[in-house]
Design an enzyme around this catalytic site. Structure first.
Site, PDB file in Angstrom:
ATOM      1  N   SER A   1     -10.319  -0.619   3.590  1.00  0.00           N
ATOM      2  CA  SER A   1     -10.025  -0.590   4.688  1.00  0.00           C
ATOM      3  C   SER A   1      -9.348   0.452   5.369  1.00  0.00           C
ATOM      4  CB  SER A   1      -8.108  -1.770   4.541  1.00  0.00           C
ATOM      5  OG  SER A   1      -8.949  -2.677   4.006  1.00  0.00           O
TER       6      SER A   1
ATOM      7  N   GLU B   1      -4.456   3.856   6.657  1.00  0.00           N
ATOM      8  CA  GLU B   1      -4.624   3.057   5.217  1.00  0.00           C
ATOM      9  C   GLU B   1      -4.424   4.623   4.508  1.00  0.00           C
ATOM     10  OE1 GLU B   1      -5.666   1.486   1.366  1.00  0.00           O
ATOM     11  OE2 GLU B   1      -6.050   0.107   2.946  1.00  0.00           O
TER      12      GLU B   1
ATOM     13  N   ARG C   1       1.028  -1.638   0.240  1.00  0.00           N
ATOM     14  CA  ARG C   1       0.319   0.184   0.034  1.00  0.00           C
ATOM     15  C   ARG C   1       0.458   1.049  -0.148  1.00  0.00           C
ATOM     16  NH1 ARG C   1      -3.160  -3.539  -0.667  1.00  0.00           N
ATOM     17  NH2 ARG C   1      -5.268  -3.469  -0.277  1.00  0.00           N
TER      18      ARG C   1
HETATM   19  N1  EPU Z   1     -10.858 -10.845  10.217  1.00  0.00           N
HETATM   20  C1  EPU Z   1     -11.290 -11.006  11.855  1.00  0.00           C
HETATM   21  N2  EPU Z   1     -12.507  -9.524  11.553  1.00  0.00           N
HETATM   22  C2  EPU Z   1     -12.393  -9.284  10.707  1.00  0.00           C
HETATM   23  C3  EPU Z   1     -11.828  -9.528   9.671  1.00  0.00           C
HETATM   24  C4  EPU Z   1     -11.345 -10.311   9.462  1.00  0.00           C
HETATM   25  O1  EPU Z   1     -10.315 -11.860  12.798  1.00  0.00           O
HETATM   26  O2  EPU Z   1     -14.138  -8.202  11.239  1.00  0.00           O
HETATM   27  C5  EPU Z   1      -9.248 -11.986  10.330  1.00  0.00           C
HETATM   28  C6  EPU Z   1      -9.407 -13.296   9.117  1.00  0.00           C
HETATM   29  O3  EPU Z   1      -9.118 -14.031   9.963  1.00  0.00           O
HETATM   30  C7  EPU Z   1      -9.435 -13.356   8.306  1.00  0.00           C
HETATM   31  C8  EPU Z   1      -8.225 -11.951   8.347  1.00  0.00           C
HETATM   32  O4  EPU Z   1      -8.382 -11.011   9.748  1.00  0.00           O
HETATM   33  O5  EPU Z   1      -8.834 -14.333   7.627  1.00  0.00           O
HETATM   34  C9  EPU Z   1      -8.082 -11.482   6.969  1.00  0.00           C
HETATM   35  O6  EPU Z   1      -8.916 -10.362   6.654  1.00  0.00           O
HETATM   36  P1  EPU Z   1      -9.702  -9.726   5.225  1.00  0.00           P
HETATM   37  O7  EPU Z   1      -9.110 -11.530   4.718  1.00  0.00           O
HETATM   38  O8  EPU Z   1     -10.472  -9.844   4.938  1.00  0.00           O
HETATM   39  O9  EPU Z   1      -8.168  -9.059   4.541  1.00  0.00           O
HETATM   40  P2  EPU Z   1      -7.924  -7.621   5.214  1.00  0.00           P
HETATM   41  O10 EPU Z   1      -6.083  -8.060   6.117  1.00  0.00           O
HETATM   42  O11 EPU Z   1      -8.264  -7.647   6.854  1.00  0.00           O
HETATM   43  C10 EPU Z   1      -6.755  -7.012   3.215  1.00  0.00           C
HETATM   44  C11 EPU Z   1      -7.345  -5.508   2.242  1.00  0.00           C
HETATM   45  C12 EPU Z   1      -8.258  -5.308   1.645  1.00  0.00           C
HETATM   46  C13 EPU Z   1      -8.309  -6.593   0.919  1.00  0.00           C
HETATM   47  C14 EPU Z   1      -8.521  -8.169   1.633  1.00  0.00           C
HETATM   48  C15 EPU Z   1      -8.457  -8.881   0.258  1.00  0.00           C
HETATM   49  C16 EPU Z   1      -5.488  -4.137   3.452  1.00  0.00           C
HETATM   50  C17 EPU Z   1      -5.082  -2.963   4.850  1.00  0.00           C
HETATM   51  N3  EPU Z   1      -6.821  -4.459   2.648  1.00  0.00           N
HETATM   52  O12 EPU Z   1      -8.074  -6.644   3.992  1.00  0.00           O
HETATM   53  O13 EPU Z   1      -8.166  -4.480   1.017  1.00  0.00           O
HETATM   54  O14 EPU Z   1      -9.568  -6.928  -0.148  1.00  0.00           O
HETATM   55  O15 EPU Z   1      -6.990  -8.060   2.053  1.00  0.00           O
HETATM   56  O16 EPU Z   1      -7.536  -9.411  -0.039  1.00  0.00           O
HETATM   57  O17 EPU Z   1      -4.187  -4.556   3.954  1.00  0.00           O
HETATM   58  C18 EPU Z   1      -8.493  -1.913   0.932  1.00  0.00           C
HETATM   59  O18 EPU Z   1      -7.074  -2.039   1.294  1.00  0.00           O
HETATM   60  O19 EPU Z   1      -8.987  -0.796   1.205  1.00  0.00           O
HETATM   61  C19 EPU Z   1      -9.198  -3.225   1.309  1.00  0.00           C
HETATM   62  C20 EPU Z   1      -9.813  -3.284   1.188  1.00  0.00           C
END
Ligand code: EPU
Length: 337
Positions: free
Chosen positions: A237, A333, A165
């Protein structure tokens, strides 16, 4: 004829729907219009802010600047061989329209990035990413205009200094350039990135694996977790996933064995910030007009009429709670203005 507005309401130009105004606002439709605008004497000393869809912005006050919203359009195939194509896309194209176009044409590379809100010009600035793919994996080069010198410069992939990012446009060259065109190297031979999260199982529900079904699976997954900005204003995010060193990681995993993490480069670990926030009991938390989304704890939402400061205060509260519990300082972010 390029229209320049005064005290322009930006509510529709930020996905948090915050009601602030721009002192000056213009939406140039070509590089010539952009140059004409930047050349105007009255704007030479005025600060400039470039916004695409405002899908990664939090406005906390009126913008005492010239806000430029590039509306340059066009998607053009400029080179191809039996394996790859190079596609030139104008900064003002809606990101997901470009993804849909690539999938229709049979070019792979951006299908995992389906439905990310925003414009093409913003994509290199923050190296957008989702489901195991980042912009840096597909960007060939990008054209930009120096805001002060009005000179064109082309940045190769390496020169963009991409990181998680992050890019040179958020650091050394912050505010110096406007991205005008982005060139993508896409593939005619499809190889899919399906290792992230539940992508494979989502595809199994659909049955076949092809460009369109990968796009559909990503769209289904995003829709099930992430609120549509049109329905519930948000900026995706709000925080980055923090990266910690080996020593910190060992402390964390001992105290919190269920913590969600991914190994990162250089013996470091990326921790799921959503998990940290969730663990603090904040998922679904609401205070007044703002809250933490019920399905994705990284997403802050405006339930209506919130000010930018309401959202900022919630973000600071979350950051404090996470710090008190884990000793980790979450980084924003979203860009705060
Ligand atoms: N999780 C929780 N609680 C929650 C949501 C998630 O415990 O409320 C845990 C779950 O175990 C899940 C893990 O966190 O497996 C990761 O969650 P997720 O796959 O939704 O991905 P993220 O790391 O929260 C990142 C990006 C998103 C992107 C997703 C999918 C960042 C800051 N965010 O989110 O990007 O869509 O991966 O690849 O890196 C954005 O940048 O605006 C964005 C939405």
């Amino acid at each position: 004829m390029l229209q320049i507005s005064n005290n322009f309401l930006l509510k529709k130009f930020n996905t948090f729907n915050i009601e602030v105004t721009a002192k000056y606002f213009a939406a140039p439709q070509s590089v010539d219009e952009l140059k004409f605008l930047l050349n105007k004497k009255e704007f030479l000393k005025v600060p400039k802010l470039i916004i695409g869809s405002g899908s990664n912005m939090l406005f906390t006050k009126d913008i005492n600047a010239l806000v430029i919203h590039p509306e340059i359009k066009g998607i053009e195939l400029i080179d191809e061989n039996y394996e790859h194509v190079i596609v030139k896309v104008a900064a003002g194209e809606v990101w997901d329209n470009f993804v849909a176009w690539s999938v229709r044409k049979g070019y792979s590379g951006v299908e995992n990035l389906s439905l990310i809100p925003g414009r093409v010009g913003a994509a290199p600035v923050q190296n957008i990413g989702a489901y195991g793919v980042e912009l840096k994996d597909v960007l060939y080069k990008t054209d930009a205009l120096d805001i002060e010198l009005l000179e064109h410069k082309t940045f190769t992939n390496q020169e963009c200094e991409f990181a998680y990012r992050n890019s040179i446009f958020k650091n050394k060259f912050k505010g110096k350039y406007i991205i005008t065109y982005v060139y993508f190297k896409l593939s005619k031979k499809h190889s899919f990135q399906l290792n992230y999260g539940n992508l494979k199982s989502e595809l199994q529900k659909i049955g076949q694996i092809n460009l369109q079904t990968v796009r559909d699976a990503v769209i289904n997954m995003r829709r099930s977790k992430l609120p549509e900005p049109d329905e519930l204003p948000n900026a995706g995010s709000f925080f980055k996933n923090p990266v910690v060193n080996d020593e910190k990681f060992k402390q964390l995993i001992t105290r919190f064995p269920d913590i969600v993490y991914y190994p990162a480069d250089n013996n470091k670990y990326k921790i799921a910030a959503a998990w940290l926030i969730d663990y603090c009991g904040l998922k679904g938390y609401r205070i007044g007009n703002v809250g933490v989304h019920k399905n994705q704890a990284l997403v802050l939402v405006n339930y209506g009429n919130a000010s930018g400061n309401d959202i900022l205060n919630l973000a600071l509260y979350i950051r404090q709670k996470v710090f008190n519990t884990f000793g980790i300082n979450l980084e924003f972010e979203v860009n705060v203005w």
